[in-house]
Write a protein that holds these residues in place. Structure first.
Motif, PDB file in Angstrom:
ATOM      1  N   LEU A  36       0.797  -1.178  -0.097  1.00 13.10           N
ATOM      2  CA  LEU A  36       0.066   0.053   0.026  1.00 13.10           C
ATOM      3  C   LEU A  36       0.939   1.180  -0.079  1.00 13.10           C
ATOM      4  CD1 LEU A  36      -2.888  -1.159   2.539  1.00 13.10           C
ATOM      5  CD2 LEU A  36      -3.231  -0.695   0.175  1.00 13.10           C
ATOM      6  N   VAL A  37       1.804   1.333   0.880  1.00 14.03           N
ATOM      7  CA  VAL A  37       2.516   2.367   0.970  1.00 14.03           C
ATOM      8  C   VAL A  37       3.566   2.942  -0.463  1.00 14.03           C
ATOM      9  CG1 VAL A  37       4.989   3.156   1.916  1.00 14.03           C
ATOM     10  CG2 VAL A  37       3.358   2.193   3.197  1.00 14.03           C
ATOM     11  N   GLY A  72      -1.374   1.993  12.389  1.00 18.05           N
ATOM     12  CA  GLY A  72      -0.468   0.794  12.586  1.00 18.05           C
ATOM     13  C   GLY A  72      -0.948  -0.755  12.307  1.00 18.05           C
ATOM     14  N   ARG A  73      -1.761  -0.827  11.539  1.00 22.32           N
ATOM     15  CA  ARG A  73      -2.522  -1.884  11.419  1.00 22.32           C
ATOM     16  C   ARG A  73      -2.998  -2.017   9.855  1.00 22.32           C
ATOM     17  NH1 ARG A  73      -7.925  -2.361  11.051  1.00 22.32           N
ATOM     18  NH2 ARG A  73      -9.092  -0.748  11.818  1.00 22.32           N
ATOM     19  N   VAL A  74      -3.336  -3.013   9.079  1.00 23.34           N
ATOM     20  CA  VAL A  74      -3.627  -3.229   7.786  1.00 23.34           C
ATOM     21  C   VAL A  74      -5.178  -3.585   7.975  1.00 23.34           C
ATOM     22  CG1 VAL A  74      -3.598  -4.390   5.487  1.00 23.34           C
ATOM     23  CG2 VAL A  74      -1.463  -4.153   6.824  1.00 23.34           C
ATOM     24  N   PRO A  75      -5.903  -2.675   7.321  1.00 20.11           N
ATOM     25  CA  PRO A  75      -7.414  -2.903   7.363  1.00 20.11           C
ATOM     26  C   PRO A  75      -7.727  -4.165   6.852  1.00 20.11           C
ATOM     27  CG  PRO A  75      -7.007  -0.543   6.789  1.00 20.11           C
ATOM     28  CD  PRO A  75      -5.510  -1.364   6.609  1.00 20.11           C
ATOM     29  N   GLY A  76      -8.890  -4.777   7.580  1.00 19.05           N
ATOM     30  CA  GLY A  76      -9.033  -6.102   7.318  1.00 19.05           C
ATOM     31  C   GLY A  76      -9.720  -6.205   5.842  1.00 19.05           C
ATOM     32  N   ARG A 132      -5.764   4.507  -1.618  1.00 14.91           N
ATOM     33  CA  ARG A 132      -5.229   5.842  -0.603  1.00 14.91           C
ATOM     34  C   ARG A 132      -5.699   5.865   1.019  1.00 14.91           C
ATOM     35  NH1 ARG A 132      -1.625   9.472  -3.255  1.00 14.91           N
ATOM     36  NH2 ARG A 132      -2.100  10.846  -1.423  1.00 14.91           N
ATOM     37  N   GLU A 133      -6.858   5.541   0.865  1.00 13.48           N
ATOM     38  CA  GLU A 133      -7.489   5.325   2.311  1.00 13.48           C
ATOM     39  C   GLU A 133      -7.012   4.487   3.115  1.00 13.48           C
ATOM     40  OE1 GLU A 133     -11.959   4.951   4.274  1.00 13.48           O
ATOM     41  OE2 GLU A 133     -11.712   5.468   2.293  1.00 13.48           O
ATOM     42  N   TRP A 134      -6.867   3.185   2.257  1.00 12.27           N
ATOM     43  CA  TRP A 134      -6.259   2.057   3.044  1.00 12.27           C
ATOM     44  C   TRP A 134      -4.843   2.379   3.502  1.00 12.27           C
ATOM     45  CZ3 TRP A 134      -8.073  -1.620  -1.366  1.00 12.27           C
ATOM     46  CH2 TRP A 134      -9.565  -2.189  -0.972  1.00 12.27           C
ATOM     47  N   ARG A 135      -4.096   3.031   2.583  1.00 11.38           N
ATOM     48  CA  ARG A 135      -2.659   3.314   2.946  1.00 11.38           C
ATOM     49  C   ARG A 135      -2.763   4.165   4.417  1.00 11.38           C
ATOM     50  NH1 ARG A 135       1.062   7.641   1.753  1.00 11.38           N
ATOM     51  NH2 ARG A 135      -0.861   8.864   1.752  1.00 11.38           N
ATOM     52  N   PRO A 180     -11.795   3.854  -6.940  1.00 14.17           N
ATOM     53  CA  PRO A 180     -10.720   2.850  -6.515  1.00 14.17           C
ATOM     54  C   PRO A 180      -9.373   3.294  -6.179  1.00 14.17           C
ATOM     55  CG  PRO A 180     -11.945   2.199  -8.502  1.00 14.17           C
ATOM     56  CD  PRO A 180     -11.981   3.770  -8.717  1.00 14.17           C
ATOM     57  N   LEU A 181      -8.742   4.577  -6.754  1.00 16.11           N
ATOM     58  CA  LEU A 181      -7.530   5.113  -6.334  1.00 16.11           C
ATOM     59  C   LEU A 181      -7.747   5.622  -4.906  1.00 16.11           C
ATOM     60  CD1 LEU A 181      -4.535   5.981  -6.675  1.00 16.11           C
ATOM     61  CD2 LEU A 181      -5.514   7.920  -8.194  1.00 16.11           C
TER      62      LEU A 181
END
Length: 453
Positions: free
Chosen positions: A288-289, A395-399, A385-388, A380-381
């Motif tokens: 994501l980053v 400090g966690r990856v959204p499920g 960016r929101e997930w990132r 989608p973009l």
């Protein structure tokens, strides 16, 4: 039955990428080299067991490994008329001992406590390496006479010494260390691979020529480390000092040479490579980053193509080409101009707004625009960016992260970017073909391994 009582020995090999020849009609491969050497030394070979992977392809051989096995079997029969030939299908994961050992145990079971087997360990397949480890290292064969042999490639043969030898324990240790170095390379741990190859190059090694090869592989790993740091120039310097020709490096060298003619486009590909390798290893947070870093880099380079420098300060007439400043001012909305009449160029949103100016004549700018909370030209973009942002801030990856959706966005951005170089456009259509892709680097590691074997 072939055993010690019959006075014959069995010869065992896994059909590799160079058996029976490097390519049809070419120089013969290690399996036939060793068989010829055994026969010349007076060994009575009464049985040959050929293991192969059914259905596997080899670009150098029409018909793949199935055709190679057939050709090797015929070559064996030509040398040893009346010999018994057994074909052993190997449909297992390469280099997974728990899968490979049962196959070889069934094939060589009757040699466990009696009989003689001569095993070629240099046919260049992952299965053969695993065969070497389990046959010599597992102790499964007890009192059976199982000997493993290494065959030198013609390049490394010396006129005053045999080009084949029994694989001694130091040699096996050396091969396992080499495997560890290649394992690091396949994990994209270029620093670890560089250290491991350097330790091998410090030698001394059992196999003639391998010390110099290990030094070359250290330089290759060093070049890949620099590329991973997005420094193509330093990578090129590392490869320019190689003391021998390494055919598997052709695509990588070509890519690095192109960096001098199109550094912006090479930088984009190096950034995409960081994303792609993270995605391939399911390191979702890193992916994501790097996906967002790639998005922002594409916008910056798109602006540079349009004549707008990469800067966070407002733009004046002196920053742009002749007349472009005034033409842009006539196109832009008032909010894009500050009190001094300069163009605001502080944020990604401002850059995209300027890139929409009719004067610049750019198409499909919306694909690069994730919008803000009020509007999202490319939803989608915006989601990527929101997930990132959630990943960084919480400090966690959204499920709910969908890795396939992220990859689709990234490939859409690559496809929409106006590449100037033909090679870059070709890779944008097929990103995995790029030398810095996860697939490309995995193939490079496999090709380098075959080059060493």
């Amino acid at each position: 039955m072939t055993d010690s009582a019959s006075g014959g020995v069995a010869f065992f090999t896994v059909v590799g990428s160079q058996d029976p020849q490097v390519r049809p009609g070419g120089e013969q491969g290690p399996a036939l080299d060793l068989l010829d050497a055994l026969l010349a030394s007076g060994e009575a070979v009464s049985e040959v067991l050929l293991a192969w992977t059914p259905g596997a392809q080899n670009a150098a051989w029409p018909g793949g490994y199935d055709a190679q096995r057939t050709a090797l079997e015929q070559a064996v029969r030509d040398r040893v008329p009346g010999v018994r030939v057994s074909a052993v299908p190997v449909q297992v994961t390469p280099n997974v001992a728990s899968e490979v050992l049962p196959v070889f145990a069934r094939a060589l079971g009757r040699f466990r406590h009696a009989g003689q087997a001569r095993v070629n360990v240099s046919s260049g397949t992952p299965q053969m390496l695993e065969a070497m480890k389990v046959l010599r290292g597992s102790g499964w064969f007890g009192a059976g006479d199982v000997r493993l042999y290494q065959v030198d490639r013609p390049t490394y043969r010396a006129p005053d010494r045999p080009h084949w030898r029994e694989a001694t324990l130091p040699f096996l240790e050396e091969v396992l260390r080499l495997e560890g170095a290649f394992g690091a390379l396949r994990r994209f741990d270029f620093a670890g691979a560089r250290t491991a190859f350097a330790a091998l190059a410090a030698g001394p090694l059992e196999l003639p020529g391998r010390q110099a090869v290990a030094g070359v592989l250290e330089a290759v790993a060093d070049a890949l480390w620099w590329m991973d740091a997005r420094d193509a120039a330093a990578a090129g310097e590392a490869l320019s000092a190689l003391g021998m020709q390494v055919p598997p490096l052709h695509a990588l060298k070509s890519f690095i040479q192109q960096a001098g003619h199109a550094p912006a486009e090479v930088l984009i590909w190096l950034t995409w490579g960081r994303y792609n390798r993270a995605a391939a290893q399911e390191r979702t947070a890193d992916a994501l980053v790097w996906a967002v870093a790639l998005h922002e880099l594409l916008v910056v380079k798109l602006a540079e193509q349009a004549g707008l420098p990469d800067t966070e300060r407002p733009l004046t007439a002196g920053d742009l080409g002749a007349g472009l400043f005034d033409r842009l001012k006539a196109d832009l909305a008032p909010e894009l101009l500050n009190a001094q009449g300069r163009l605001r160029f502080l944020s990604l949103r401002d850059k995209l707004a300027v890139l929409r100016a009719p004067t610049l004549g750019l198409e499909n700018v919306d694909v690069f625009d994730a919008g803000d909370r009020r509007t999202a030209p490319n939803p989608p973009l915006a989601q990527v960016r929101e997930w990132r942002n959630l990943t960084l801030h919480q400090g966690r990856v959204p499920g709910e992260v969908d890795r396939a959706a992220v990859d689709g966005v990234v490939r859409q951005l690559l496809g929409a970017y106006p590449w100037k170089q033909p090679w870059a456009r070709a890779w944008a259509a097929h990103p995995d073909a790029c030398p810095v892709s996860a697939a490309g680097l995995a193939q490079l590691a496999d090709d380098l391994h075959g080059w060493v074997a």
